[in-house]
Design a protein around this motif. Sequence first.
Motif, PDB file in Angstrom:
ATOM      1  N   ALA A 220       0.808  -1.027  -0.016  1.00  0.00           N
ATOM      2  CA  ALA A 220       0.011   0.153  -0.366  1.00  0.00           C
ATOM      3  C   ALA A 220       0.856   1.200  -0.051  1.00  0.00           C
ATOM      4  CB  ALA A 220      -1.024  -0.165   1.221  1.00  0.00           C
ATOM      5  N   GLY A 221       1.822   1.369   0.922  1.00  0.00           N
ATOM      6  CA  GLY A 221       2.511   2.466   0.834  1.00  0.00           C
ATOM      7  C   GLY A 221       3.517   2.719  -0.124  1.00  0.00           C
ATOM      8  N   LEU A 222       3.994   1.869  -0.926  1.00  0.00           N
ATOM      9  CA  LEU A 222       4.641   1.822  -2.041  1.00  0.00           C
ATOM     10  C   LEU A 222       3.906   1.805  -3.558  1.00  0.00           C
ATOM     11  CD1 LEU A 222       7.597  -0.402  -1.329  1.00  0.00           C
ATOM     12  CD2 LEU A 222       7.907   1.904  -1.426  1.00  0.00           C
ATOM     13  N   ASN A 223       2.527   1.871  -3.248  1.00  0.00           N
ATOM     14  CA  ASN A 223       1.854   2.042  -4.418  1.00  0.00           C
ATOM     15  C   ASN A 223       2.002   0.772  -5.364  1.00  0.00           C
ATOM     16  OD1 ASN A 223      -0.067   4.130  -3.988  1.00  0.00           O
ATOM     17  ND2 ASN A 223       1.581   5.209  -4.660  1.00  0.00           N
ATOM     18  N   ALA A 224       2.588  -0.564  -4.803  1.00  0.00           N
ATOM     19  CA  ALA A 224       3.128  -1.558  -5.325  1.00  0.00           C
ATOM     20  C   ALA A 224       1.965  -2.328  -6.007  1.00  0.00           C
ATOM     21  CB  ALA A 224       3.899  -2.509  -4.430  1.00  0.00           C
ATOM     22  N   GLY A 225       0.822  -2.274  -5.810  1.00  0.00           N
ATOM     23  CA  GLY A 225      -0.234  -2.999  -6.380  1.00  0.00           C
ATOM     24  C   GLY A 225      -0.584  -2.407  -7.822  1.00  0.00           C
ATOM     25  N   LEU A 226       0.101  -1.235  -8.144  1.00  0.00           N
ATOM     26  CA  LEU A 226      -0.226  -0.783  -9.622  1.00  0.00           C
ATOM     27  C   LEU A 226       1.028  -1.120 -10.399  1.00  0.00           C
ATOM     28  CD1 LEU A 226      -1.357   2.816  -8.496  1.00  0.00           C
ATOM     29  CD2 LEU A 226      -2.753   1.185  -9.367  1.00  0.00           C
ATOM     30  N   VAL A 227       1.822  -1.946 -10.005  1.00  0.00           N
ATOM     31  CA  VAL A 227       3.219  -2.572 -10.823  1.00  0.00           C
ATOM     32  C   VAL A 227       2.514  -3.227 -11.902  1.00  0.00           C
ATOM     33  CG1 VAL A 227       4.703  -2.048  -9.124  1.00  0.00           C
ATOM     34  CG2 VAL A 227       3.999  -4.065  -9.292  1.00  0.00           C
ATOM     35  N   THR A 228       1.410  -3.998 -11.767  1.00  0.00           N
ATOM     36  CA  THR A 228       0.904  -4.893 -12.664  1.00  0.00           C
ATOM     37  C   THR A 228      -0.391  -5.132 -12.426  1.00  0.00           C
ATOM     38  OG1 THR A 228       1.242  -7.241 -13.705  1.00  0.00           O
ATOM     39  CG2 THR A 228       1.537  -6.873 -11.269  1.00  0.00           C
ATOM     40  N   ASN A 229      -1.298  -5.529 -13.572  1.00  0.00           N
ATOM     41  CA  ASN A 229      -2.445  -5.953 -13.321  1.00  0.00           C
ATOM     42  C   ASN A 229      -2.809  -7.228 -13.835  1.00  0.00           C
ATOM     43  OD1 ASN A 229      -2.525  -5.644 -16.164  1.00  0.00           O
ATOM     44  ND2 ASN A 229      -4.126  -4.369 -16.451  1.00  0.00           N
ATOM     45  N   GLU A 230      -1.601  -8.205 -13.809  1.00  0.00           N
ATOM     46  CA  GLU A 230      -1.753  -9.474 -14.131  1.00  0.00           C
ATOM     47  C   GLU A 230      -1.662 -10.388 -12.813  1.00  0.00           C
ATOM     48  OE1 GLU A 230       1.413 -10.368 -16.988  1.00  0.00           O
ATOM     49  OE2 GLU A 230       0.577  -8.773 -18.328  1.00  0.00           O
ATOM     50  N   TRP A 231      -2.349 -11.654 -12.959  1.00  0.00           N
ATOM     51  CA  TRP A 231      -2.170 -12.516 -11.901  1.00  0.00           C
ATOM     52  C   TRP A 231      -2.066 -13.961 -12.740  1.00  0.00           C
ATOM     53  CZ3 TRP A 231      -3.869 -17.260  -9.759  1.00  0.00           C
ATOM     54  CH2 TRP A 231      -3.346 -17.380  -8.715  1.00  0.00           C
ATOM     55  N   PRO A 232      -1.331 -14.953 -12.568  1.00  0.00           N
ATOM     56  CA  PRO A 232      -0.184 -15.075 -11.458  1.00  0.00           C
ATOM     57  C   PRO A 232       1.094 -14.443 -11.925  1.00  0.00           C
ATOM     58  CG  PRO A 232      -0.388 -17.105 -12.574  1.00  0.00           C
ATOM     59  CD  PRO A 232      -1.394 -16.320 -13.294  1.00  0.00           C
TER      60      PRO A 232
END
Length: 343
Positions: A220-232
């Motif tokens: 959350a603090g690094l906005n790391a959720g935005l580095v990709t919208n893919e999984w896995p």
Amino acid sequence: MLAPPLPSRARPGAIARWLWWVAALIVAMVVVGGITRLTESGLSITEWKPLSGTIPPLNAAQWEAEFANYRRIPEYQLLNQGMTLAQFKGIFFWEYVHRLLGRVIGLAFAFPLAWFWIRGAIPTGYKGRLLALLALGGLQGAIGWWMVASGLSVRTDVSHIRLAVHLLNALLILAGTVWTALDLRELAADRYARPARMTAIGAIAGLVLFVQLLFGAWVAGLNAGLVTNEWPLMNGRFFPADEWAARAPLDAIVNDPYVVHFIHRWWAWVTVAALIVLARAAKRAGHPKVAKVVHIAFGIQILLGIATVMTGVRIEVAALHQFVGAMLVVATTWAAHATGRRR
């Protein structure tokens, strides 16, 4: 050895019910804190006024003063040039609600605690624990300002390290409140009941979950959720090798958004394994409902984590992910307590 009988004026059931309400407020606080982060609202209030800050701006002059304070910090100067007063009011709202809810929780804990104390309603052995929870709550307010202060002079956001301390302390208070409520509930049902002990499996599962929550806070603090919208995969790759190679290992683990995201998404499965073992232990201890709740909580949380990534951190999904994360702490605490109950 039997515990000493309850004093005649002790009210463990009433205190337990009060603590459940406090726990619900803490969960709400965690969710509002998540929304505050997701909407980039955390630096909109640049001063810490524990008493006078309870009252929001009430006229145009006061709003202009608050907006002028915000315009002095790097977040506005480097990222939000041109923001209107109406837009500022939008981010101010979430930070104000977050701080106001913190004050409400403090009052909701301190005043009933004083009332129970004066009336002699607190069972033997619980005063110290309740005072410790109150002290952690006070510390939480100081940590919150320490976190905000990290983003007011040089940075354009708060330190993700300090954000993690803030979130993890909130969840520690939540776990302590739930554990104490469960102990008191048992005492209300059996005046000779003793507090549950922490078992090895409870401690291990709690530690594994702690690591997952720590990396979630860093995401959350690094906005790391935005580095990709893919999984896995992450942008067509399983492991962020380039980002890992560009930094020293410890620096990458703590500070690189790709690496932090990678660890958070895959440590989740270590957490699942630990929680399955804990749930089975709770079931063997005679608490199948608790085991079911743990399974439901981590199952929903895994799905929400994947959905958060694949929706590009859509606010509604991410906030729900934060809510279920808090409920997973409650479920894990409940399961650990169940394994340590002493009949």
